[in-house]
Design a protein around this motif. Structure first.
Motif, PDB file in Angstrom:
ATOM      1  N   SER A  93       0.872  -1.260  -0.016  1.00 39.35           N
ATOM      2  CA  SER A  93      -0.019   0.006   0.078  1.00 39.35           C
ATOM      3  C   SER A  93       1.095   1.171  -0.065  1.00 39.35           C
ATOM      4  N   ARG A  94       2.000   1.229   0.781  1.00 39.32           N
ATOM      5  CA  ARG A  94       3.047   2.096   0.887  1.00 39.32           C
ATOM      6  C   ARG A  94       3.807   2.618  -0.693  1.00 39.32           C
ATOM      7  N   ALA A  95       3.915   1.425  -1.391  1.00 38.69           N
ATOM      8  CA  ALA A  95       4.338   1.830  -2.799  1.00 38.69           C
ATOM      9  C   ALA A  95       3.254   2.471  -3.829  1.00 38.69           C
ATOM     10  N   VAL A  96       1.879   1.831  -3.576  1.00 44.58           N
ATOM     11  CA  VAL A  96       0.900   2.506  -4.297  1.00 44.58           C
ATOM     12  C   VAL A  96       0.660   3.950  -4.137  1.00 44.58           C
ATOM     13  N   ARG A  97       0.755   4.313  -2.643  1.00 47.73           N
ATOM     14  CA  ARG A  97       0.724   5.592  -2.040  1.00 47.73           C
ATOM     15  C   ARG A  97       1.924   6.534  -2.661  1.00 47.73           C
ATOM     16  N   ARG A  98       3.019   6.038  -2.677  1.00 47.78           N
ATOM     17  CA  ARG A  98       4.158   6.741  -3.384  1.00 47.78           C
ATOM     18  C   ARG A  98       4.127   6.987  -4.765  1.00 47.78           C
ATOM     19  N   GLU A  99       3.553   5.821  -5.591  1.00 44.40           N
ATOM     20  CA  GLU A  99       3.313   6.135  -6.928  1.00 44.40           C
ATOM     21  C   GLU A  99       2.371   7.219  -7.258  1.00 44.40           C
ATOM     22  N   ALA A 100       1.181   7.143  -6.594  1.00 41.63           N
ATOM     23  CA  ALA A 100       0.156   8.058  -6.562  1.00 41.63           C
ATOM     24  C   ALA A 100       0.767   9.748  -6.231  1.00 41.63           C
ATOM     25  N   ALA A 101       1.492   9.651  -5.227  1.00 43.62           N
ATOM     26  CA  ALA A 101       2.324  10.828  -4.930  1.00 43.62           C
ATOM     27  C   ALA A 101       3.225  11.351  -6.291  1.00 43.62           C
ATOM     28  N   LYS A 102       3.700  10.450  -6.546  1.00 45.20           N
ATOM     29  CA  LYS A 102       4.644  10.906  -7.908  1.00 45.20           C
ATOM     30  C   LYS A 102       3.801  11.508  -9.165  1.00 45.20           C
ATOM     31  N   PHE A 103       2.737  10.838  -9.151  1.00 43.65           N
ATOM     32  CA  PHE A 103       1.876  10.987 -10.344  1.00 43.65           C
ATOM     33  C   PHE A 103       1.386  12.515 -10.122  1.00 43.65           C
ATOM     34  N   CYS A 104       0.579  12.855  -8.873  1.00 46.38           N
ATOM     35  CA  CYS A 104       0.427  14.204  -8.417  1.00 46.38           C
ATOM     36  C   CYS A 104       1.308  15.187  -8.533  1.00 46.38           C
ATOM     37  N   ARG A 105       2.440  15.072  -7.893  1.00 46.10           N
ATOM     38  CA  ARG A 105       3.613  16.116  -8.186  1.00 46.10           C
ATOM     39  C   ARG A 105       3.863  16.307  -9.546  1.00 46.10           C
ATOM     40  N   ALA A 106       4.015  15.329 -10.428  1.00 46.90           N
ATOM     41  CA  ALA A 106       4.306  15.374 -11.747  1.00 46.90           C
ATOM     42  C   ALA A 106       3.417  16.127 -12.481  1.00 46.90           C
ATOM     43  N   ASN A 107       2.024  16.306 -12.107  1.00 48.22           N
ATOM     44  CA  ASN A 107       1.059  17.016 -12.809  1.00 48.22           C
ATOM     45  C   ASN A 107       0.596  18.223 -12.204  1.00 48.22           C
ATOM     46  N   GLY A 108       1.560  18.755 -11.400  1.00 50.33           N
ATOM     47  CA  GLY A 108       1.284  19.974 -10.664  1.00 50.33           C
ATOM     48  C   GLY A 108       0.306  20.167  -9.400  1.00 50.33           C
ATOM     49  N   TYR A 109       0.070  18.994  -8.684  1.00 46.82           N
ATOM     50  CA  TYR A 109      -0.920  18.995  -7.707  1.00 46.82           C
ATOM     51  C   TYR A 109       0.065  18.903  -6.584  1.00 46.82           C
ATOM     52  N   GLN A 110      -0.009  19.864  -5.718  1.00 49.42           N
ATOM     53  CA  GLN A 110       0.473  19.989  -4.202  1.00 49.42           C
ATOM     54  C   GLN A 110       0.180  18.864  -3.417  1.00 49.42           C
ATOM     55  N   ILE A 111       1.115  18.223  -2.744  1.00 55.89           N
ATOM     56  CA  ILE A 111       0.926  17.150  -1.766  1.00 55.89           C
ATOM     57  C   ILE A 111       1.934  17.421  -0.554  1.00 55.89           C
ATOM     58  N   ARG A 112       0.890  17.395   0.471  1.00 62.75           N
ATOM     59  CA  ARG A 112       1.882  17.960   2.061  1.00 62.75           C
ATOM     60  C   ARG A 112       2.121  16.713   2.430  1.00 62.75           C
ATOM     61  N   ASN A 113       3.347  16.810   3.093  1.00 58.59           N
ATOM     62  CA  ASN A 113       3.915  15.679   3.961  1.00 58.59           C
ATOM     63  C   ASN A 113       2.914  14.967   4.805  1.00 58.59           C
ATOM     64  N   ASP A 114       2.084  15.639   5.584  1.00 58.77           N
ATOM     65  CA  ASP A 114       1.002  15.372   6.459  1.00 58.77           C
ATOM     66  C   ASP A 114      -0.276  14.703   5.795  1.00 58.77           C
ATOM     67  N   GLU A 115      -0.145  14.504   4.489  1.00 59.08           N
ATOM     68  CA  GLU A 115      -1.479  14.168   4.075  1.00 59.08           C
ATOM     69  C   GLU A 115      -1.154  12.449   3.588  1.00 59.08           C
ATOM     70  N   TRP A 116      -2.145  11.845   3.157  1.00 57.34           N
ATOM     71  CA  TRP A 116      -2.205  10.517   2.956  1.00 57.34           C
ATOM     72  C   TRP A 116      -1.379  10.302   1.838  1.00 57.34           C
ATOM     73  N   LEU A 117      -1.076  11.033   0.828  1.00 58.55           N
ATOM     74  CA  LEU A 117      -0.249  10.742  -0.348  1.00 58.55           C
ATOM     75  C   LEU A 117       1.086  11.471   0.136  1.00 58.55           C
ATOM     76  N   GLY A 118       1.359  11.899   1.193  1.00 58.44           N
ATOM     77  CA  GLY A 118       2.514  12.879   1.243  1.00 58.44           C
ATOM     78  C   GLY A 118       3.652  11.909   1.960  1.00 58.44           C
ATOM     79  N   ILE A 119       3.992  10.968   0.969  1.00 53.73           N
ATOM     80  CA  ILE A 119       5.171   9.808   1.251  1.00 53.73           C
ATOM     81  C   ILE A 119       6.354  10.527   0.938  1.00 53.73           C
TER      82      ILE A 119
END
Length: 174
Positions: free
Chosen positions: A148-174
């Motif tokens: 599940s951590r790898a899935v979250r990490r991949e989702a965070a990479k997608f978000c950041r690559a597409n300009g979505y801000q992800i904070r470290n204290d959020e679910w996707l903020g790995i």
């Protein structure tokens, strides 16, 4: 039970359509498998704010997926793109030998898809599609469920690559 009613409200389904679908679900003898639900009412369409979906597109068609009540089927329906992604992942996981898909891991995948949906409601849920494709590819290519951590990490990479801000204290903020 209030949560189920709130989930139904988010579907934006006409009251008479909802009543018809509930009646169809009530005709099933619970517990039932996903395969039994799909066999019985899989062609049944529901209309949501996200479009038209058949029950068969949202409920995993496996004998390992079981539902204790009509309400447990309803849990699959409020967010059709999330349900469709989870259906693909659950069905792909059944191709693995000697692999259990623990409930906690499944819920973590689902939460990741829900967080992707919440990122931007106007993006046609591209992130959900990209990450569900990634998970299914990993299952097929590596013959294992990604953590599940790898899935979250991949989702965070997608978000950041597409300009979505992800904070470290959020679910996707790995």
């Amino acid at each position: 039970m209030a949560d189920v009613h709130e989930e139904r409200d988010r579907l934006e389904v006409a009251a008479e359509e909802l009543a018809d679908l509930e009646a169809e679900l009530e005709e099933l003898t619970f517990p039932v498998t996903g395969s039994e639900v799909v066999a019985a009412i899989g062609d049944r369409k529901i209309e949501s704010a996200e479009g038209s979906y058949s029950i068969g597109e949202l409920v995993p068609e496996t004998d390992e997926e079981t539902f204790d009540s009509p309400a447990s089927v309803w849990v699959q329906l409020p967010q059709p793109t999330v349900a469709a992604a989870m259906k693909r992942v659950v069905e792909a996981s059944k191709t693995l030998r000697n692999t259990d898909f623990p409930w906690s891991q499944r819920k973590a995948y689902e939460k990741t898809f829900q967080e992707l949906k919440a990122i931007d409601a106007d993006d046609d849920d591209e992130g959900i599609q990209v990450i569900s494709d990634w998970v299914v590819d990993r299952i097929r290519d590596k013959e294992t469920l990604p953590t599940s951590r790898a899935v979250r990490r991949e989702a965070a990479k997608f978000c950041r690559a597409n300009g979505y801000q992800i904070r470290n204290d959020e679910w996707l903020g790995i």
